[in-house]
Design a protein around this motif. Sequence first.
Motif, PDB file in Angstrom:
ATOM      1  N   LEU A 264       0.819  -1.213   0.000  1.00 44.33           N
ATOM      2  CA  LEU A 264       0.000   0.000   0.000  1.00 44.33           C
ATOM      3  C   LEU A 264       0.852   1.261   0.000  1.00 44.33           C
ATOM      4  CD1 LEU A 264      -2.719  -1.159   2.553  1.00 44.33           C
ATOM      5  CD2 LEU A 264      -3.035  -0.839   0.089  1.00 44.33           C
ATOM      6  N   ARG A 265       1.917   1.254   0.807  1.00 43.49           N
ATOM      7  CA  ARG A 265       2.786   2.430   0.847  1.00 43.49           C
ATOM      8  C   ARG A 265       3.499   2.614  -0.499  1.00 43.49           C
ATOM      9  NH1 ARG A 265       3.306   4.857   5.657  1.00 43.49           N
ATOM     10  NH2 ARG A 265       5.197   5.922   4.996  1.00 43.49           N
ATOM     11  N   GLY A 266       3.823   1.496  -1.158  1.00 42.44           N
ATOM     12  CA  GLY A 266       4.420   1.593  -2.483  1.00 42.44           C
ATOM     13  C   GLY A 266       3.481   2.209  -3.509  1.00 42.44           C
ATOM     14  N   SER A 267       2.173   2.178  -3.211  1.00 39.17           N
ATOM     15  CA  SER A 267       1.171   2.792  -4.080  1.00 39.17           C
ATOM     16  C   SER A 267       0.853   4.226  -3.667  1.00 39.17           C
ATOM     17  CB  SER A 267      -0.118   1.961  -4.057  1.00 39.17           C
ATOM     18  OG  SER A 267       0.121   0.644  -4.520  1.00 39.17           O
ATOM     19  N   GLY A 268       1.601   4.743  -2.691  1.00 36.89           N
ATOM     20  CA  GLY A 268       1.401   6.119  -2.258  1.00 36.89           C
ATOM     21  C   GLY A 268       0.381   6.299  -1.165  1.00 36.89           C
ATOM     22  N   LEU A 269      -0.003   5.214  -0.462  1.00 43.65           N
ATOM     23  CA  LEU A 269      -1.009   5.284   0.588  1.00 43.65           C
ATOM     24  C   LEU A 269      -0.359   5.245   1.967  1.00 43.65           C
ATOM     25  CD1 LEU A 269      -3.553   2.781  -0.984  1.00 43.65           C
ATOM     26  CD2 LEU A 269      -3.670   5.281  -1.019  1.00 43.65           C
ATOM     27  N   ALA A 270      -0.879   6.023   2.897  1.00 37.94           N
ATOM     28  CA  ALA A 270      -0.319   6.128   4.253  1.00 37.94           C
ATOM     29  C   ALA A 270      -0.788   4.942   5.087  1.00 37.94           C
ATOM     30  CB  ALA A 270      -0.733   7.444   4.901  1.00 37.94           C
ATOM     31  N   ALA A 271      -0.182   3.785   4.847  1.00 38.17           N
ATOM     32  CA  ALA A 271      -0.553   2.540   5.520  1.00 38.17           C
ATOM     33  C   ALA A 271       0.338   2.303   6.727  1.00 38.17           C
ATOM     34  CB  ALA A 271      -0.451   1.363   4.557  1.00 38.17           C
ATOM     35  N   ILE A 272      -0.270   1.770   7.794  1.00 43.34           N
ATOM     36  CA  ILE A 272       0.442   1.505   9.042  1.00 43.34           C
ATOM     37  C   ILE A 272      -0.101   0.218   9.647  1.00 43.34           C
ATOM     38  CG2 ILE A 272       0.880   3.941   9.610  1.00 43.34           C
ATOM     39  CD1 ILE A 272      -1.646   3.744  11.441  1.00 43.34           C
TER      40      ILE A 272
END
Length: 334
Positions: A264-272
């Motif tokens: 998700l972060r690789g897609s530009g999303l702020a995932a945690i």
Amino acid sequence: MPERDAQAGTEVDGRRRPCDQVRVRVPATSANLGPGFDTFGLALTLYDDLVVTPGGSGIVVQVTGEGENDVPLDETHLVVRAIRHGLEALGAPMPGFTLRCENRIPHGRGLGSSSAAIVGGLAVAYALAGVPLDRDRVVVLANELEGHPDNVAAAALGGFTIAWTGSGASDGSSGGRAIKLKPAGEIGAIAYVPDNRVLTKEARGLLPGVVSHTDAAANAGKAALLVAALTGYPELLLTATEDRLHQEYREPAMPESLALVHKLRGSGLAAIISGAGPTVAVLAQPDGKTAGQSAGAGGRAASFRSVPEAPDGWTRHELGIDPVGVQVWSMEAG
């Protein structure tokens, strides 16, 4: 049978009047939020409901929904333990009662189910004692049971909270403390909840006793940036949610969750990782909202529409930020 906000108290002619029923709603929470380990909390619009009816000499516990086949149905139930803890702190007796729990917060998934039980039970104690709800003291009492104040602070206060332990009260006492900030109105969260559970004790046991100064400094900077991102600059959420202190160390307990975070972060999303996991949360803006932009930032927070569906075997929740925290109502005859 009129319904009254329990924060108004139940005092009649200078005497405490026992309520006939107490109703409590308490939100799910996401803690850490990336770099804010054991510090940041966010209250979410997913709720557990408690109904307590005083009467009789014993304790009856009824549970529907999440955990109904797993939790104890006696005085060892976490809500009952929190009620007892709160009544003892308030100097009030423990009555007999029936407790009905309507659970929607998944257990063992990193969405604050235990904190919701503790904060909800303490709120019940205030209503049973006929004492106005003191949210700051609830954080202190809840921290005594939970052991860290990040989730309990968000459940008690709502919104975005920053919690710490140690001195900070005007009377010089120590314990769990928190302040509440208002998050930007355009921010919400997508929660991806897997079927498997991870115990908080297991997840914390994977953390090293010492980290590098470089990693600590990086997290301090990102934690400070995250406060700005959550309260007014959501276009900075992806950068501000970077973490070096806990998430990667927990990968052995939740490899699928870390893989999803990276994707998700690789897609530009702020995932945690939400709390101790294994739930993955994405901080984003609900569809139809426009994120504010700071001068020169050039970014834009992701919208719910841009966040993909859940992987097979996971459940996807679109959640807002609860602004209030635990809510309490008492019902009295006459």
